[in-house]
Design a protein around this motif. Sequence first.
Motif, PDB file in Angstrom:
ATOM      1  N   LEU A 116       0.801  -1.222   0.085  1.00  0.00           N
ATOM      2  CA  LEU A 116      -0.025   0.058   0.002  1.00  0.00           C
ATOM      3  C   LEU A 116       0.973   1.075   0.010  1.00  0.00           C
ATOM      4  O   LEU A 116       0.556   2.436  -0.705  1.00  0.00           O
ATOM      5  CB  LEU A 116      -0.774   0.000   1.334  1.00  0.00           C
ATOM      6  N   SER A 117       1.892   1.290   0.621  1.00  0.00           N
ATOM      7  CA  SER A 117       2.872   2.435   0.961  1.00  0.00           C
ATOM      8  C   SER A 117       3.472   2.656  -0.348  1.00  0.00           C
ATOM      9  O   SER A 117       3.628   3.847  -1.057  1.00  0.00           O
ATOM     10  CB  SER A 117       3.822   2.349   2.337  1.00  0.00           C
ATOM     11  N   GLY A 118       4.088   1.684  -0.808  1.00  0.00           N
ATOM     12  CA  GLY A 118       4.801   1.763  -2.355  1.00  0.00           C
ATOM     13  C   GLY A 118       3.672   2.375  -3.379  1.00  0.00           C
ATOM     14  O   GLY A 118       4.014   3.391  -3.869  1.00  0.00           O
ATOM     15  N   MET A 138       5.075   3.939   5.276  1.00  0.00           N
ATOM     16  CA  MET A 138       6.381   3.345   4.835  1.00  0.00           C
ATOM     17  C   MET A 138       6.986   2.871   6.327  1.00  0.00           C
ATOM     18  O   MET A 138       7.480   1.833   6.524  1.00  0.00           O
ATOM     19  CB  MET A 138       7.453   3.828   4.154  1.00  0.00           C
ATOM     20  N   GLY A 139       6.957   3.753   7.235  1.00  0.00           N
ATOM     21  CA  GLY A 139       7.382   3.601   8.627  1.00  0.00           C
ATOM     22  C   GLY A 139       6.759   2.503   9.209  1.00  0.00           C
ATOM     23  O   GLY A 139       7.426   1.602   9.951  1.00  0.00           O
ATOM     24  N   LEU A 140       5.141   2.420   9.026  1.00  0.00           N
ATOM     25  CA  LEU A 140       4.489   1.346   9.727  1.00  0.00           C
ATOM     26  C   LEU A 140       4.834   0.069   9.006  1.00  0.00           C
ATOM     27  O   LEU A 140       4.851  -1.096   9.512  1.00  0.00           O
ATOM     28  CB  LEU A 140       2.968   1.800   9.584  1.00  0.00           C
ATOM     29  N   ALA A 141       5.268   0.069   7.542  1.00  0.00           N
ATOM     30  CA  ALA A 141       5.408  -1.156   6.913  1.00  0.00           C
ATOM     31  C   ALA A 141       6.655  -1.730   7.397  1.00  0.00           C
ATOM     32  O   ALA A 141       6.877  -3.223   7.454  1.00  0.00           O
ATOM     33  CB  ALA A 141       5.200  -0.825   5.522  1.00  0.00           C
ATOM     34  N   ILE A 142       7.634  -1.135   7.609  1.00  0.00           N
ATOM     35  CA  ILE A 142       8.782  -1.548   7.902  1.00  0.00           C
ATOM     36  C   ILE A 142       8.895  -1.971   9.575  1.00  0.00           C
ATOM     37  O   ILE A 142       9.418  -3.149   9.947  1.00  0.00           O
ATOM     38  CB  ILE A 142      10.279  -0.434   7.662  1.00  0.00           C
ATOM     39  N   TYR A 143       8.458  -1.223  10.318  1.00  0.00           N
ATOM     40  CA  TYR A 143       8.151  -1.568  11.911  1.00  0.00           C
ATOM     41  C   TYR A 143       9.349  -1.817  12.732  1.00  0.00           C
ATOM     42  O   TYR A 143       9.412  -2.778  13.209  1.00  0.00           O
ATOM     43  CB  TYR A 143       7.071  -2.703  11.688  1.00  0.00           C
ATOM     44  N   THR A 144      10.074  -0.849  12.306  1.00  0.00           N
ATOM     45  CA  THR A 144      11.375  -0.888  13.399  1.00  0.00           C
ATOM     46  C   THR A 144      11.397   0.255  14.077  1.00  0.00           C
ATOM     47  O   THR A 144      10.540   1.213  13.648  1.00  0.00           O
ATOM     48  CB  THR A 144      12.788  -1.007  12.643  1.00  0.00           C
ATOM     49  N   PRO A 145      11.901   0.503  15.315  1.00  0.00           N
ATOM     50  CA  PRO A 145      11.943   1.929  16.128  1.00  0.00           C
ATOM     51  C   PRO A 145      12.394   3.022  15.242  1.00  0.00           C
ATOM     52  O   PRO A 145      11.791   4.118  14.968  1.00  0.00           O
ATOM     53  CB  PRO A 145      13.095   1.787  17.146  1.00  0.00           C
TER      54      PRO A 145
END
Lengths: 121, 506
Positions: free
Chosen positions: B282-284, B317-324
């Motif tokens: 979705l983000s891409g 994208m931040g939510l998709a990668i999901y690291t701090p």
Amino acid sequence: MDLLMPFMIGTLFSVSLYLILHRHLFKLILGLILFGLATNLFLFIVGGLTRGSTAIIREQETIPKEPYADPVPQALLLTAIVIGFGIQAFAIVLIRRVYQTFKSNNLNDLRGDRGPEKKKH
Amino acid sequence: MSAHLLLVLPLLVPLCGAIVCLLFWRLERWQALVSGFTQITWLGSTIFLLKRIITDKAISTQIGSWSAPFGITLVADTFSALVLLAAALVGLAVFLFSVYGLDKSRQRYGYFPLMLFLQVGVGGVCLTGDLFNLYVWFEVILICCFALLSLGGTKPQLEGALKYVTINFIASGLLLTGIGVVYSLFGALNLAELALIVREGTHLNLPLLSMASVFFLTGFGIKAAIFPMFFWLPASYHTSPIAISAFIAGLITKVGIYTLIRLFTLVFITDQTFMMPLMAILSGATMVVGVIGAAAQNDFRRILSFHIISQIGYMLMGLAIYTPLAIAGSIFFIIHNILVKTNLFLVSGVVAQYHRTFQLPRLGGVYLQQPFIALLFFVSALSLAGTPPLSGFWGKFMLAKAGFEAGNYLLVTTSLGVSLVTLFSMTKIWNEVFWKSKPRKPSTSILLTQSDRLRIALLYVPVVFLLCCILAIGVYAGPLIELAMRASQDLLHIETYTDTVLGKAR
């Protein structure tokens, strides 16, 4: 009853979406109202239908007597109905204004941003 | 100041301001005065809230003193305080713009109170700790947006508002459905309590929880204009006057993303194998579609509207990668984008005040006539595209670094490519509006009187004000990055949040 309700909600959702997708402005109003009804009904049914008494604690008791209906979904429902009513009222006024301005019932005639531009060129 | 007061003030200040404005109905001078005072107080209250959060990490209060899972909870952590502060900065800037940049009839028919009610809604969404209240606050935002977008009732506005109302009504219905499912699963609506129940994991109905999370993803996805549901945004945002569309475009979609990040770090965390690839796709897709859509446009505001969509992709994208680091990047990007996007809309408004059009073919030569506004646009546009010393770079850098660390190469490559196209698109605006010579047509020559020039000169104030904020978080990015890192740590380790809301006893 438990079997009938899901079918009713499903029918309401599908009918409302069909009406919203329609080009006619009045059917859009009907669709919006039915969609609001469908979501409200869904919220009410998933909260659990319990026949029996209300969740009122009688004197000399600490918890209400089983079986009782959960009051929270009903409270949510009341709020949702009021909010939905407000938005539907706004939508109806807006759609009436659209009808008055464009003098048309057809959503395809609403080309507010392109209409006047074409005339100038 | 006590925690109760700090949490209630961001809601109470604009609410009181709006009510006082309603008392001065049709006296727009007085309304502007009250509104300006309210905006400054609101900004002050959010600054105090952030200062308190910096020392205390998170604070909460129970309205009416009903204890936590049953009552109405207001809670603020670093993330919500940062978004609120950005909202207050933008609110002040848009207010300053609207006093001289908005026509008198719109001011007279309730612009100022509607804006303040809208800000009450934004404050509520940021501070609420309860799923159903979140829905209610979103409705507060929506009804104000409806009214603001159709204020004035010109043909394009009515067309845009009709689409906006319909799609958002459906989104709200989906949210309500999701809330119903969540309540029937857990019998709880308090976010902190839900987070604990989900993490305990006993007798959890995973498929049903995923279904509920998809309802929320779709509902807030429509409000945030994520990939398949973005089409209403360019259809409605460019129609209303700049003083309205700058605030709505700058803030409201980001509030949708804010809620998505909040919910998907707090409650819907269980089904990572399904959600993470979905979010990445979705983000891409959101980034690519937004930026391609922008390339095809020929209207200043429409280009900017499409760029909103593209930048929503970065936040997701931040939510998709999901690291701090990734979530911190998203948070930084949200703050940066609220400021920059509003500023670009305001710049387009100032240009339109001089030239009375937003159409690129009819604009031109602004660089020669008004070099200062060209400079302001230049800096903001480069910041949006993410050129190194400016704020957009830091957000994108954090996201890209986190993506590489997580091995998510495809998504990072997409995001970098999209950045490049964003730069191209900003160059297009620069060439068409500022650089090329003005097209010689009799209809485009507009005579400005002395008072007009003075009025437009005052419109530079909010633009310069926002630009200073952008430069500050770009050049002096350290503290904000630190805060964003802390906010993302608090989002991923929920103990701070749940302990604050439910008390340390649990």
